[in-house]
Design a protein around this motif. Structure first.
Motif, PDB file in Angstrom:
ATOM      1  N   GLY A   8       0.800  -1.211   0.000  1.00 34.80           N
ATOM      2  CA  GLY A   8       0.000   0.000   0.000  1.00 34.80           C
ATOM      3  C   GLY A   8       0.835   1.263   0.000  1.00 34.80           C
ATOM      4  N   GLY A   9       2.118   1.152   0.276  1.00 30.51           N
ATOM      5  CA  GLY A   9       2.987   2.326   0.284  1.00 30.51           C
ATOM      6  C   GLY A   9       4.392   1.960   0.673  1.00 30.51           C
ATOM      7  N   TYR A  10       5.300   2.835   0.362  1.00 25.82           N
ATOM      8  CA  TYR A  10       6.699   2.702   0.778  1.00 25.82           C
ATOM      9  C   TYR A  10       7.127   4.101   1.180  1.00 25.82           C
ATOM     10  CZ  TYR A  10      11.566   1.223   0.827  1.00 25.82           C
ATOM     11  OH  TYR A  10      12.847   0.923   1.225  1.00 25.82           O
ATOM     12  N   PHE A  11       7.603   4.282   2.393  1.00 24.66           N
ATOM     13  CA  PHE A  11       7.851   5.607   2.935  1.00 24.66           C
ATOM     14  C   PHE A  11       9.327   5.764   3.286  1.00 24.66           C
ATOM     15  CE2 PHE A  11       3.644   4.040   4.051  1.00 24.66           C
ATOM     16  CZ  PHE A  11       2.860   4.958   3.362  1.00 24.66           C
ATOM     17  N   LEU A  12       9.897   6.908   2.902  1.00 26.41           N
ATOM     18  CA  LEU A  12      11.311   7.180   3.120  1.00 26.41           C
ATOM     19  C   LEU A  12      11.495   8.460   3.927  1.00 26.41           C
ATOM     20  CD1 LEU A  12      12.542   6.705  -0.559  1.00 26.41           C
ATOM     21  CD2 LEU A  12      12.990   5.154   1.331  1.00 26.41           C
ATOM     22  N   ARG A  13      12.417   8.447   4.866  1.00 27.80           N
ATOM     23  CA  ARG A  13      12.837   9.692   5.504  1.00 27.80           C
ATOM     24  C   ARG A  13      13.797  10.369   4.534  1.00 27.80           C
ATOM     25  NH1 ARG A  13      12.091   9.209  11.285  1.00 27.80           N
ATOM     26  NH2 ARG A  13      11.777   7.023  11.829  1.00 27.80           N
ATOM     27  N   ALA A  15      16.267  14.163   4.004  1.00 31.47           N
ATOM     28  CA  ALA A  15      16.680  15.502   4.398  1.00 31.47           C
ATOM     29  C   ALA A  15      16.013  16.539   3.498  1.00 31.47           C
ATOM     30  CB  ALA A  15      18.207  15.622   4.319  1.00 31.47           C
ATOM     31  N   ASP A  16      15.757  16.176   2.247  1.00 35.74           N
ATOM     32  CA  ASP A  16      15.120  17.058   1.268  1.00 35.74           C
ATOM     33  C   ASP A  16      14.000  16.283   0.571  1.00 35.74           C
ATOM     34  OD1 ASP A  16      14.398  18.829  -0.736  1.00 35.74           O
ATOM     35  OD2 ASP A  16      16.332  18.741  -1.781  1.00 35.74           O
ATOM     36  N   PRO A  17      12.822  16.164   1.218  1.00 32.24           N
ATOM     37  CA  PRO A  17      11.733  15.374   0.641  1.00 32.24           C
ATOM     38  C   PRO A  17      11.327  15.828  -0.763  1.00 32.24           C
ATOM     39  CG  PRO A  17      11.243  15.874   2.927  1.00 32.24           C
ATOM     40  CD  PRO A  17      12.456  16.678   2.550  1.00 32.24           C
ATOM     41  N   GLU A  18      11.208  17.127  -0.993  1.00 34.21           N
ATOM     42  CA  GLU A  18      10.811  17.611  -2.322  1.00 34.21           C
ATOM     43  C   GLU A  18      11.854  17.254  -3.369  1.00 34.21           C
ATOM     44  OE1 GLU A  18       9.652  21.723  -2.369  1.00 34.21           O
ATOM     45  OE2 GLU A  18       8.240  21.424  -0.709  1.00 34.21           O
ATOM     46  N   GLY A  19      13.130  17.422  -3.022  1.00 36.21           N
ATOM     47  CA  GLY A  19      14.205  17.081  -3.951  1.00 36.21           C
ATOM     48  C   GLY A  19      14.244  15.595  -4.251  1.00 36.21           C
ATOM     49  N   LEU A  20      14.023  14.772  -3.231  1.00 37.35           N
ATOM     50  CA  LEU A  20      14.036  13.327  -3.439  1.00 37.35           C
ATOM     51  C   LEU A  20      12.839  12.898  -4.290  1.00 37.35           C
ATOM     52  CD1 LEU A  20      15.714  10.827  -2.846  1.00 37.35           C
ATOM     53  CD2 LEU A  20      14.323  10.469  -0.803  1.00 37.35           C
ATOM     54  N   ASN A  21      11.666  13.480  -4.034  1.00 36.65           N
ATOM     55  CA  ASN A  21      10.499  13.198  -4.886  1.00 36.65           C
ATOM     56  C   ASN A  21      10.793  13.566  -6.332  1.00 36.65           C
ATOM     57  OD1 ASN A  21       8.740  12.134  -2.968  1.00 36.65           O
ATOM     58  ND2 ASN A  21       7.898  14.126  -2.447  1.00 36.65           N
ATOM     59  N   ALA A  22      11.428  14.718  -6.540  1.00 41.97           N
ATOM     60  CA  ALA A  22      11.774  15.157  -7.900  1.00 41.97           C
ATOM     61  C   ALA A  22      12.742  14.176  -8.550  1.00 41.97           C
ATOM     62  CB  ALA A  22      12.365  16.564  -7.877  1.00 41.97           C
ATOM     63  N   TRP A  23      13.712  13.654  -7.792  1.00 45.19           N
ATOM     64  CA  TRP A  23      14.683  12.699  -8.349  1.00 45.19           C
ATOM     65  C   TRP A  23      13.960  11.432  -8.823  1.00 45.19           C
ATOM     66  CZ3 TRP A  23      16.357   7.729  -7.497  1.00 45.19           C
ATOM     67  CH2 TRP A  23      17.528   7.357  -8.142  1.00 45.19           C
ATOM     68  N   TYR A  24      13.061  10.892  -7.995  1.00 48.62           N
ATOM     69  CA  TYR A  24      12.316   9.682  -8.380  1.00 48.62           C
ATOM     70  C   TYR A  24      11.453   9.944  -9.613  1.00 48.62           C
ATOM     71  CZ  TYR A  24      13.771   6.763  -4.492  1.00 48.62           C
ATOM     72  OH  TYR A  24      14.519   5.982  -3.639  1.00 48.62           O
ATOM     73  N   ARG A  25      10.856  11.139  -9.693  1.00 47.00           N
ATOM     74  CA  ARG A  25      10.039  11.498 -10.851  1.00 47.00           C
ATOM     75  C   ARG A  25      10.917  11.686 -12.094  1.00 47.00           C
ATOM     76  NH1 ARG A  25       8.469  16.488  -9.456  1.00 47.00           N
ATOM     77  NH2 ARG A  25      10.246  17.270 -10.608  1.00 47.00           N
ATOM     78  N   SER A  61      23.718   0.191   7.179  1.00 47.58           N
ATOM     79  CA  SER A  61      22.675   0.923   7.901  1.00 47.58           C
ATOM     80  C   SER A  61      21.334   0.894   7.161  1.00 47.58           C
ATOM     81  CB  SER A  61      23.100   2.377   8.119  1.00 47.58           C
ATOM     82  OG  SER A  61      23.236   3.041   6.878  1.00 47.58           O
ATOM     83  N   GLN A  62      21.333   0.466   5.904  1.00 55.10           N
ATOM     84  CA  GLN A  62      20.082   0.399   5.135  1.00 55.10           C
ATOM     85  C   GLN A  62      19.372  -0.899   5.480  1.00 55.10           C
ATOM     86  OE1 GLN A  62      20.372   1.482   0.987  1.00 55.10           O
ATOM     87  NE2 GLN A  62      18.543   0.362   0.454  1.00 55.10           N
ATOM     88  N   GLN A  63      18.199  -0.790   6.095  1.00 51.33           N
ATOM     89  CA  GLN A  63      17.469  -1.957   6.584  1.00 51.33           C
ATOM     90  C   GLN A  63      16.559  -2.591   5.545  1.00 51.33           C
ATOM     91  OE1 GLN A  63      17.851  -3.429   9.777  1.00 51.33           O
ATOM     92  NE2 GLN A  63      19.653  -2.163   9.498  1.00 51.33           N
ATOM     93  N   GLY A 101      19.965  -4.572 -11.797  1.00 49.61           N
ATOM     94  CA  GLY A 101      20.951  -3.507 -11.715  1.00 49.61           C
ATOM     95  C   GLY A 101      20.607  -2.646 -10.507  1.00 49.61           C
ATOM     96  N   TRP A 102      21.515  -1.731 -10.137  1.00 48.94           N
ATOM     97  CA  TRP A 102      21.308  -0.938  -8.930  1.00 48.94           C
ATOM     98  C   TRP A 102      21.676   0.518  -9.152  1.00 48.94           C
ATOM     99  CZ3 TRP A 102      23.279  -5.737  -9.345  1.00 48.94           C
ATOM    100  CH2 TRP A 102      22.568  -6.771  -8.705  1.00 48.94           C
ATOM    101  N   VAL A 103      20.943   1.378  -8.484  1.00 42.99           N
ATOM    102  CA  VAL A 103      21.213   2.813  -8.473  1.00 42.99           C
ATOM    103  C   VAL A 103      21.058   3.279  -7.023  1.00 42.99           C
ATOM    104  CG1 VAL A 103      18.803   3.435  -8.970  1.00 42.99           C
ATOM    105  CG2 VAL A 103      20.633   5.048  -9.537  1.00 42.99           C
ATOM    106  N   THR A 104      21.788   4.323  -6.673  1.00 47.90           N
ATOM    107  CA  THR A 104      21.673   4.901  -5.335  1.00 47.90           C
ATOM    108  C   THR A 104      21.037   6.277  -5.475  1.00 47.90           C
ATOM    109  OG1 THR A 104      23.613   3.684  -4.584  1.00 47.90           O
ATOM    110  CG2 THR A 104      22.951   5.578  -3.264  1.00 47.90           C
ATOM    111  N   ASP A 105      19.981   6.525  -4.715  1.00 48.88           N
ATOM    112  CA  ASP A 105      19.301   7.822  -4.815  1.00 48.88           C
ATOM    113  C   ASP A 105      20.126   8.902  -4.107  1.00 48.88           C
ATOM    114  OD1 ASP A 105      18.591   8.006  -2.053  1.00 48.88           O
ATOM    115  OD2 ASP A 105      16.565   7.275  -2.385  1.00 48.88           O
ATOM    116  N   PRO A 106      19.764  10.173  -4.246  1.00 46.48           N
ATOM    117  CA  PRO A 106      20.554  11.255  -3.652  1.00 46.48           C
ATOM    118  C   PRO A 106      20.655  11.224  -2.135  1.00 46.48           C
ATOM    119  CG  PRO A 106      19.099  12.137  -5.343  1.00 46.48           C
ATOM    120  CD  PRO A 106      18.707  10.697  -5.132  1.00 46.48           C
ATOM    121  N   GLU A 107      19.793  10.461  -1.466  1.00 39.74           N
ATOM    122  CA  GLU A 107      19.854  10.353  -0.010  1.00 39.74           C
ATOM    123  C   GLU A 107      20.649   9.127   0.432  1.00 39.74           C
ATOM    124  OE1 GLU A 107      18.216  12.278   2.537  1.00 39.74           O
ATOM    125  OE2 GLU A 107      17.440  13.771   1.131  1.00 39.74           O
ATOM    126  N   GLY A 108      21.237   8.390  -0.532  1.00 33.19           N
ATOM    127  CA  GLY A 108      22.083   7.249  -0.204  1.00 33.19           C
ATOM    128  C   GLY A 108      21.375   5.912  -0.136  1.00 33.19           C
TER     129      GLY A 108
END
Length: 117
Positions: A8-13, A15-25, A61-63, A101-108
């Motif tokens: 139903g959802g996947y939620f991420l903490r 530091a820059d929620p708007e920037g991270l949303n923009a990266w995924y988009r 540290s990534q669970q 394959g793998w990619v790392t988002d701007p928040e690591g």
């Protein structure tokens, strides 16, 4: 017994929620609305657990690790590299399962991309 119907959802903490949303988009094409609602294509979802010491997720540290289904893994990885994303050089193939394959988002956060077999 009642059963869950799907994710139903996947939620991420972030530091820059708007920037991270923009990266995924902008990098992955994840077109969510202003409430985060995203209508995904039909397809399989894998729910799997890993040993606590696994290095598969990248950072210790990534669970959890998010896995996105993609139509063309090579095209997606090229698109991400062209946008300056941190893309792993390695591609893994599993017979009968597909390519990864793998990619790392701007928040690591390490993200897995899966082209189904």
């Amino acid at each position: 017994m009642e059963r869950v119907l799907g994710i139903g959802g996947y939620f991420l903490r972030a530091a820059d929620p708007e920037g991270l949303n923009a990266w995924y988009r902008d990098c992955l094409g994840l077109d969510a609305d202003e409430h985060g609602l995203w209508r995904q294509a039909d397809g399989p979802t894998v729910f799997a657990t890993f040993e606590s010491g696994t290095e598969y997720f990248g950072s210790g540290s990534q669970q959890t690790m998010l896995n996105f289904r993609v139509r063309d893994l090579d095209a997606m990885l090229a698109q991400l590299r062209a946008r300056g994303a941190e893309v792993a050089e390695e591609i893994q193939e599993m017979e009968g399962v597909g390519r990864f394959g793998w990619v790392t988002d701007p928040e690591g956060n390490r993200i897995e991309l899966w082209q189904s077999a």
